[in-house]
Design a protein around this motif. Sequence first.
Motif, PDB file in Angstrom:
ATOM      1  N   MET A  52       3.072  -7.964   0.232  1.00 18.40           N
ATOM      2  CA  MET A  52       4.385  -8.489  -0.142  1.00 18.40           C
ATOM      3  C   MET A  52       5.398  -8.277   0.964  1.00 18.40           C
ATOM      4  O   MET A  52       5.329  -7.302   1.717  1.00 18.40           O
ATOM      5  N   THR A  53       6.336  -9.200   1.031  1.00 16.33           N
ATOM      6  CA  THR A  53       7.455  -9.042   1.953  1.00 16.33           C
ATOM      7  C   THR A  53       8.472  -8.086   1.336  1.00 16.33           C
ATOM      8  O   THR A  53       8.411  -7.751   0.145  1.00 16.33           O
ATOM      9  N   LEU A  54       9.429  -7.678   2.157  1.00 16.49           N
ATOM     10  CA  LEU A  54      10.503  -6.808   1.673  1.00 16.49           C
ATOM     11  C   LEU A  54      11.237  -7.460   0.512  1.00 16.49           C
ATOM     12  O   LEU A  54      11.516  -6.815  -0.509  1.00 16.49           O
ATOM     13  N   SER A  55      11.539  -8.741   0.626  1.00 17.40           N
ATOM     14  CA  SER A  55      12.260  -9.447  -0.435  1.00 17.40           C
ATOM     15  C   SER A  55      11.453  -9.495  -1.723  1.00 17.40           C
ATOM     16  O   SER A  55      12.005  -9.352  -2.826  1.00 17.40           O
ATOM     17  N   GLU A  56      10.153  -9.693  -1.609  1.00 18.51           N
ATOM     18  CA  GLU A  56       9.302  -9.756  -2.796  1.00 18.51           C
ATOM     19  C   GLU A  56       9.223  -8.404  -3.498  1.00 18.51           C
ATOM     20  O   GLU A  56       9.263  -8.334  -4.734  1.00 18.51           O
TER      21      GLU A  56
END
Length: 286
Positions: A52-56
């Motif tokens: 996952m990305t930071l935003s996710e």
Amino acid sequence: MPAKAKSARRPRTSSRPAEPSAFTARRPRAFLQGFANGLNVIRSFGPQTSAMTLSEVAKLNGLTRAAARRILLTMQELGYVEAHGRTFQLRPKVLDLGYAYLSSISWIGIAQPIVEDIVAKTRMPCNGSVLDNQDIIYVLRVSTRVEIRADLAISIGRRFPAYLTAMGRTLLSGLPPQDFEDYLASATIAPLTRRTVSNPAALRKVIASDRAQGWSFVNQEHATGICSIGVPLRDARARTFAALGIGWVVTDESPEKTRDRVLPVLLAAATAINRLLRVHGSVSGP
């Protein structure tokens, strides 16, 4: 008046942030929200969210990007996650957290050879589980050589809603009355098949019957074609602390006939484990 069942949402079987306490939302004054957020971030990784990305991560856990970034960087420094470009993944070190729990449960080592004997006699996989909030979580499993169906390919750490499974109902039947009522009031109880007991009043009757007979039987309520039985493991004070269970795919043999053939083996094994636990003293965990 029995509590009404909540519906319109499929019960979870994957890892997600846990309830703050057993069956209520109350938190003590000393509760460390930052620490809880870090644990929830670890639990938010799963089969559909392995990277996952930071935003996710922030969105999935209800965090600001700044808070999610601090948590991820801290866990990266400690070796629990690693970064690949813009995405983060868990590292094997996370397994240390689960192993610390499993290695502290004394009854698993006692039960293991007896469970292996169950599998040899029945030619069916056998599991051990404990109650964790509204779910059961698998802490012991002995498989057959070939898993017939993916539904039965279960690993340690897997979760299922307690009301849907025989082991779950066995564990619910061992709760003190008020704890069980708290469970009914807070659990999301929804049907997964046409056979699922999803009415709280009906479930209360089923649990009372299971408590009286000392075992549970679930016939295709979790998934069509899958049945299971569960029996309790009890400590020296007769408190249910875990359950043993066997699940199988329905064949030409009726579910009831399979149950009656396998149940005596499972009950005898549970009696042997309980007797050994009394000889060895107290139960460590869950």
